[in-house]
Design an enzyme around this catalytic site. Structure first.
Site, PDB file in Angstrom:
ATOM      1  N   LYS A  87      -2.125   1.770  -3.688  1.00  5.52           N
ATOM      2  CA  LYS A  87      -1.491   0.642  -2.132  1.00  5.52           C
ATOM      3  C   LYS A  87      -2.860  -0.632  -2.239  1.00  5.52           C
ATOM      4  O   LYS A  87      -3.875  -0.565  -1.863  1.00  5.52           O
ATOM      5  CB  LYS A  87      -1.961   1.227  -1.087  1.00  5.52           C
ATOM      6  CG  LYS A  87      -1.262   0.665  -0.195  1.00  5.52           C
ATOM      7  CD  LYS A  87      -1.281   1.712   1.262  1.00  5.52           C
ATOM      8  CE  LYS A  87      -0.168   0.475   2.678  1.00  5.52           C
ATOM      9  NZ  LYS A  87      -0.378   1.605   3.798  1.00  5.52           N
ATOM     10  N   LYS A 101      -6.829  -6.209   5.680  1.00  6.56           N
ATOM     11  CA  LYS A 101      -6.701  -4.922   5.484  1.00  6.56           C
ATOM     12  C   LYS A 101      -7.929  -4.667   3.929  1.00  6.56           C
ATOM     13  O   LYS A 101      -7.395  -3.258   3.542  1.00  6.56           O
ATOM     14  CB  LYS A 101      -5.444  -4.066   5.604  1.00  6.56           C
ATOM     15  CG  LYS A 101      -4.887  -3.561   6.767  1.00  6.56           C
ATOM     16  CD  LYS A 101      -3.989  -2.825   6.962  1.00  6.56           C
ATOM     17  CE  LYS A 101      -3.281  -2.655   8.223  1.00  6.56           C
ATOM     18  NZ  LYS A 101      -2.323  -2.187   8.076  1.00  6.56           N
ATOM     19  N   GLU A 110      -8.103   5.424  -9.110  1.00  3.51           N
ATOM     20  CA  GLU A 110      -7.960   5.743  -7.151  1.00  3.51           C
ATOM     21  C   GLU A 110      -6.840   7.017  -8.087  1.00  3.51           C
ATOM     22  O   GLU A 110      -6.600   7.946  -7.353  1.00  3.51           O
ATOM     23  CB  GLU A 110      -7.378   4.412  -7.160  1.00  3.51           C
ATOM     24  CG  GLU A 110      -7.758   3.875  -6.115  1.00  3.51           C
ATOM     25  CD  GLU A 110      -8.609   4.012  -5.292  1.00  3.51           C
ATOM     26  OE1 GLU A 110      -8.978   5.302  -4.645  1.00  3.51           O
ATOM     27  OE2 GLU A 110      -9.935   3.325  -4.757  1.00  3.51           O
ATOM     28  N   LYS A 123       2.089   0.668  -4.689  1.00  2.00           N
ATOM     29  CA  LYS A 123       3.278   0.515  -3.637  1.00  2.00           C
ATOM     30  C   LYS A 123       2.532  -1.015  -3.763  1.00  2.00           C
ATOM     31  O   LYS A 123       1.018  -1.404  -3.748  1.00  2.00           O
ATOM     32  CB  LYS A 123       3.256   0.827  -3.117  1.00  2.00           C
ATOM     33  CG  LYS A 123       3.145   0.141  -1.511  1.00  2.00           C
ATOM     34  CD  LYS A 123       3.332   0.782  -0.431  1.00  2.00           C
ATOM     35  CE  LYS A 123       3.556  -0.143   1.122  1.00  2.00           C
ATOM     36  NZ  LYS A 123       3.762   0.371   2.082  1.00  2.00           N
ATOM     37  N   SER A 135       9.372  -3.582   2.358  1.00  2.00           N
ATOM     38  CA  SER A 135       9.579  -4.571   3.242  1.00  2.00           C
ATOM     39  C   SER A 135      10.326  -5.520   2.300  1.00  2.00           C
ATOM     40  O   SER A 135      11.158  -6.114   2.393  1.00  2.00           O
ATOM     41  CB  SER A 135       9.185  -4.820   3.579  1.00  2.00           C
ATOM     42  OG  SER A 135       7.677  -4.733   4.164  1.00  2.00           O
ATOM     43  N   TYR A 157      14.436   0.790   1.283  1.00  2.00           N
ATOM     44  CA  TYR A 157      15.431   0.757   1.592  1.00  2.00           C
ATOM     45  C   TYR A 157      17.037   0.075   1.121  1.00  2.00           C
ATOM     46  O   TYR A 157      17.891   0.382   1.858  1.00  2.00           O
ATOM     47  CB  TYR A 157      14.963  -0.432   2.094  1.00  2.00           C
ATOM     48  CG  TYR A 157      13.406  -0.792   2.698  1.00  2.00           C
ATOM     49  CD1 TYR A 157      13.027   0.228   4.138  1.00  2.00           C
ATOM     50  CD2 TYR A 157      12.738  -0.835   2.500  1.00  2.00           C
ATOM     51  CE1 TYR A 157      11.976   0.261   3.920  1.00  2.00           C
ATOM     52  CE2 TYR A 157      10.858  -1.211   2.660  1.00  2.00           C
ATOM     53  CZ  TYR A 157      11.340  -0.631   3.938  1.00  2.00           C
ATOM     54  OH  TYR A 157       9.248   0.199   4.538  1.00  2.00           O
TER      55      TYR A 157
END
Length: 330
Positions: free
Chosen positions: A196, A223, A239, A254, A280, A319
């Site tokens: 991510k 972040k 990872e 992601k 998104s 989505y």
């Protein structure tokens, strides 16, 4: 003698093209991310994500039944919690009567065959908008992991099929597997957000949940101390392999379209299904361009989803799931 090989023979018409097509899409390739709000009969469109809504549990259940009828078999659910329930411990995240827990129960009661994968991270519950507990001006890894275990077990108790840790804390997959097993949930799976990235493509999502990091001098402004540097490729493989070793049943990359090279690298490296989150910002860009008449919405949507599948995705969290399923069913 030239040319002996004519690739165009296999592109002559749609019937031939369909015979030799290497990749296919079906509604069962999709997972639908859903945003859940408090109250009843609540449906609020997210301004930066046209066609996507925050819904109360009653309307969420109706939507789940609709998409199940279209052939979609998984939902990834997120909650928007009230400000008065947020703190620095995230304790509302494992409230047995919390919004997430009640949503899981309602979905599984109404549509038992739908696979429910609730988000496991503290940012919707944090006064700071971070995925973990803040201590000494940074995110404390191990105490966050302990909180995530309580959160995941509460999801399993409510009926979740998988838990989906999106926090990017070190070692959390192992702690989650140990915690779920100790609580007797040996068959609740883990879909880990393994690669991510710290991406600007998440903006509309943070609008949906009001979960962006707050402007506070005592906490990190972003972040980047736990989500990955988007310049890195080898780190993603590392990872993902670590998460598989720790017990992940699926791994996730992601964002999606901007990271298809990573999808293929991870797919080649692991022996578990790879999920890709078509995020998104990627959704919003297509919607905005289509509204202006710059792109053909449906053609671009289907092309991007096919490309994600071609790159190695076993499951696509998108989505566009409902819209794409309607087209595929035609």
């Amino acid at each position: 003698m030239f040319p002996l090989h004519r690739g165009r023979r296999l592109r002559t018409n749609e019937s031939i093209r369909s015979l030799v097509r290497e990749t296919s899409l079906s509604p069962s390739d999709f997972m639908f991310p859903m945003f859940i709000a408090e109250g009843e009969n609540v449906q609020v469109e997210i301004a930066s994500m046209p066609g996507i809504f925050r819904r109360s549990i009653d309307l969420t259940v109706k939507e789940v039944q609709e998409i199940y009828a279209l052939g979609i078999r998984a939902v990834n659910i997120y909650v928007k919690v009230s400000e008065n329930l947020k703190d620095n411990t995230g304790k509302e995240a494992w409230n047995k009567e919390g919004l997430m827990q009640n949503a899981i129960r309602a979905i599984k009661t109404a549509c038992p065959e739908m696979i429910v994968m609730p988000d496991v991270a503290l940012d919707p519950y944090s006064i700071y908008g971070h995925d973990g507990i803040i201590a000494n001006g940074d995110i404390e890894n191990d105490s966050t992991n302990a909180a995530l275990v309580k959160m995941a077990v509460s999801h399993a108790e409510a009926g979740a099929d998988f838990v989906a840790p999106s926090d990017m804390m070190d070692g959390r997959v192992l702690r989650l597997r140990e915690g779920l097993d100790a609580a007797g949930f040996h068959y609740v799976g883990i879909m880990s957000y393994s690669a991510k990235y710290a991406s600007a493509f998440y903006g509309p999502f943070r609008d949906a949940l009001d979960s962006a990091p707050v402007d506070n001098a005592n906490v990190p402004a972003d972040k980047k101390t736990y989500q990955m540097d988007y310049a890195n490729r080898i780190e993603a493989i590392k990872e993902a392999l670590w998460d598989v070793e720790e017990g992940a049943d699926m791994v996730m990359v992601k964002p999606g379209i901007a990271y298809l090279d990573i999808v293929r690298e991870v797919k080649n490296a692991v022996n578990v299904p790879v999920t890709v989150y078509h995020v998104s910002g990627e959704y919003a860009m297509i919607k905005a361009a289509a509204e202006r008449g710059w792109l053909d919405h449906d053609k671009i949507m289907m092309e991007q989803l096919m490309c994600i599948k071609r790159a190695g995705a076993s499951l696509i969290s998108t989505y566009f799931a409902k819209e794409a399923a309607i087209i595929l069913n035609k």
